[in-house]
Write an enzyme that holds these catalytic residues in place. Structure first.
Site, PDB file in Angstrom:
ATOM      1  CD  GLU A 217      48.903  38.034  40.991  1.00 32.56           C
ATOM      2  OE1 GLU A 217      49.739  38.022  41.915  1.00 32.56           O
ATOM      3  OE2 GLU A 217      49.208  38.071  39.784  1.00 32.56           O
ATOM      4  CG  ASP A 218      48.124  42.204  43.294  1.00 32.77           C
ATOM      5  OD1 ASP A 218      47.396  41.675  44.141  1.00 32.77           O
ATOM      6  OD2 ASP A 218      49.360  42.173  43.344  1.00 32.77           O
TER       7      ASP A 218
END
Length: 712
Positions: free
Chosen positions: A619-620
């Site tokens: 997700e980063d």
């Protein structure tokens, strides 16, 4: 008697004078006077200096009414009425809005038949829709329908021409006379006239067509799209060759045209006239007569030389920062409903061709640079791939459904473009992170701290509780939200530390992508995204927030990563080594605008969010890739008081079997899958780190605004 004759003669003379004075124009049309005028007409033009003045047209060309093979206006009108039987269609009369009210704007593509051939271009169009956020496999949910029959090439001499389309579409139960259907077309008719006869009745369907004639275009209903080849990339596309701060160099050529020179038929007049402005120096016209099978029957004396020059000199691609000069009388420009072409192109009249060179020479260099920058923006935003062409078409239709929530022309014609400015989020410029300068405003002076918790809290000694105390001490913090993603319920309110700002616990769904959901509780422009194990001081938070307010469109934070291209593996690599370059700022301790939560959830298709939920720490990477794709800018790293020990293992042999090695491998897989989905690598590297003024300088502590940042 003589007096009587005298009065009669004077009366007759006065009558003739009055007749010539008031009715001379009518008398000149009598056959008695036509002989002299016909002779004068045959001798026109008669120049006294014709031996010095070069003639651009033959005498017969001036007297003719044009190409006899072209249809007359009456014939074109009759043909138009036969093709466009629903020429009065508008969204209010030929579109069922009720289909879009329950499930929103969803698009259904008809199932593909095995024996039905599809061109490469039409297959790309269907793929663009099916991999987008608009797609639904359920026709009952659909607002818009797309045929599986290839309608791009409607030239009956083409090998890709699909026959008996009328019979096929009548058998579709969803056809409904074409209502709520969208038909794509690139070529219609055949040489030499290229009439817009598609060979079937489109009914009440919306027509997205290239080279759209304004007489046939139904404003507010049809859409003019660009003409693209089968080699046009599916996604991504080549970036423009001009940077925003580039100064326009003095180029060798002022005007360049390269294309086919139709010897007869539609378009032949203007293209044949281009050689009049060709000077071989700074104005070059490269044309070829090789068009159609019988082109040699119509070749003229210029064809042989033109064909050689056409083959020897290269053309100019649209991304080469050249300004389009459009001679398009009677043609609807691509996406003209949304795009303001007056800011990106020089639009002229075909009848004033000889004035174009002087008009172009008068454009100031500053205006040339503005034109070039706008053309590059339009290319990157709407034309560089089939995905962007299709998505722009769909978004224009979507804007028509809710005019009060549609994008303004400013959003369509300024960075980052209409596709990335979601009207569902807002239609007010000040709510987006891109338009503060144009709007003359600044981001809000407060931020929301958003902490993701994945392990239960038991005592005040745990890092999450210390983090809450540090963040709440910031004068800019307005509230703290804790996303509780644990299996166990959150501690009671008495277990949480007492803070000067509201603290709210939000129950998560157990997905990694939950941290980027657009929660209604987030009301500030700035979001400080934190992980429960992050260690920050109040001074670090205050300084980073001040930096973010100067760069509200970027991610500003502390821990960083970088990407690189591995030539041996022929794939992108991901590293956490401390180097001079960074391209990723982890959202475990970073500021960004809350609008990116909406983009992450609503702009990206569900498949990418599922990818994030299945890979560790993906997700980063996805959030950084998304922001870089929108802004074309790198993130910003700010200084840290403490250097945290790296917990992610480096890319070394022998770590594949460890948990950390598997996580690192997943991150690399995530990076490469995202690059494949976007069609290119959006991440931008940077060597910038911002520190406070007088940071670590040998001066008095009283002169420093953030002295605690220098403490170990």
């Amino acid at each position: 008697m003589q007096t009587r004759k005298k009065y009669i003669f004077l009366t007759f003379l006065a009558s003739w004078l009055l007749l010539f004075f008031f009715g001379g124009d009518q008398l000149r049309r009598f056959a008695f006077f036509s002989g002299r005028k016909a002779e004068a007409r045959r001798n026109w033009p008669h120049w006294t200096d014709r031996s010095f003045l070069k003639s651009f047209a033959d005498h017969e060309e001036l007297q003719s009414d044009g190409d006899a093979s072209l249809p007359s206006p009456r014939e074109r009108r009759a043909e138009r009425l036969s093709v466009y039987k629903n020429s009065g269609c508008r969204m209010e009369t030929c579109f069922d809005f009720s289909r879009c009210e329950k499930n929103g704007f969803k698009v259904f593509t008809y199932p593909r038949e095995r024996d039905q051939p599809l061109s490469e271009s039409y297959s790309k169009i269907l793929t663009s829709i099916e991999r987008s956020r608009y797609y639904t496999p359920n026709p009952a949910e659909a607002c818009l329908f797309i045929l599986s029959i290839d309608t791009l090439d409607r030239d009956h001499l083409s090998g890709q021409y699909v026959r008996n389309v009328d019979e096929k579409i009548r058998g579709f139960p969803l056809w409904n006379g074409g209502r709520n259907h969208l038909i794509f077309n690139l070529y219609s008719g055949t040489w030499p006239n290229y009439t817009e006869d598609l060979g079937f009745d489109i009914g009440q369907a919306i027509l997205a067509k290239a080279s759209f004639y304004t007489e046939n275009f139904r404003p507010g209903f049809d859409i003019s799209i660009p003409l693209f080849s089968k080699d046009h990339p599916q996604r991504g596309g080549e970036r423009g060759w001009l940077y925003q701060d580039s100064v326009p160099p003095k180029k060798k050529y002022l005007l360049v045209f390269k294309g086919k020179r139709y010897l007869t038929g539609i378009g032949s007049g203007t293209r044949n006239a281009l050689h009049h402005i060709h000077n071989g120096k700074d104005i070059v016209s490269l044309t070829t007569c090789k068009h159609g099978k019988d082109w040699e029957k119509h070749k003229d004396t210029r064809c042989d030389k033109d064909n050689v020059d056409y083959e020897n000199l290269r053309g100019v691609p649209p991304q080469a920062a050249c300004i389009p000069v459009l001679l398009s009388d009677g043609w609807e420009l691509p996406f003209a409903e949304a795009i303001d072409w007056s800011k990106a192109a020089v639009v002229g009249n075909e009848r004033l061709l000889l004035q174009i060179p002087s008009a172009v020479r008068c454009i100031h260099p500053e205006r040339v640079l503005a034109f070039q920058q706008q053309t590059q923006f339009l290319w990157d935003a709407y034309f560089s791939s089939v995905d962007k062409i299709v998505h722009t078409t769909l978004e224009i239709i979507k804007d028509r459904l809710l005019p009060h929530r549609s994008r303004s022309r400013l959003l369509w014609n300024t960075l980052p473009g209409g596709l990335l400015a979601l009207p569902d989020f807002s239609t007010h410029l000040g709510d987006f992170p891109f338009y503060y300068l144009q709007h003359g405003s600044s981001p809000s002076e407060k931020f929301t701290a958003f902490i993701q918790a994945v392990s239960p809290a038991g005592s005040l000694s745990q890092p999450i509780l210390r983090l809450i105390q540090a963040v709440s001490g910031s004068q800019y913090c307005t509230q703290i939200l804790v996303l509780w993603s644990c299996e166990k319920p959150p501690p009671p309110s008495g277990k949480w530390p007492q803070t000067t700002v509201p603290l709210t616990v939000i129950q998560g769904r157990g997905k990694l992508s939950d941290r980027f959901f657009p929660y209604t509780a987030i009301q500030t422009d700035a979001v400080l995204s934190l992980d429960e194990h992050t260690s920050l001081s109040t001074s670090e938070v205050d300084f980073a927030f001040g930096v973010w307010r100067s760069f509200p469109e970027r991610i500003v934070g502390f821990p960083t990563r970088s990407h690189f291209w591995d030539p041996e593996q022929r794939r992108w690599g991901y590293t956490s080594k401390w180097t001079n370059e960074i391209s990723i700022v982890l959202t475990t301790a970073a500021f960004y605008h809350r609008y990116y939560h909406s983009l992450f959830t609503e702009f990206l298709p569900a498949g990418l969010r599922e990818l994030v939920d299945g890979l560790a720490n993906c997700e980063d990477i996805l959030m950084n890739v998304l922001v870089a794709a929108v802004t074309k800018l790198p993130p910003i790293k700010v200084t840290q008081r403490k250097q945290h020990k790296e917990t992610v293992p480096q890319q070394v042999k022998g770590t594949a079997g460890t948990a950390g090695g598997r996580r690192f491998s997943q991150q690399q897989d995530c990076l490469n899958q995202l690059a494949d989905w976007f069609g290119y690598m959006p991440l931008v590297s940077s060597q910038l780190r911002l520190d406070p003024v007088l940071f670590k300088d040998q001066v008095s502590v009283l002169r420093k605004k953030y002295p605690r940042l220098e403490k170990p």
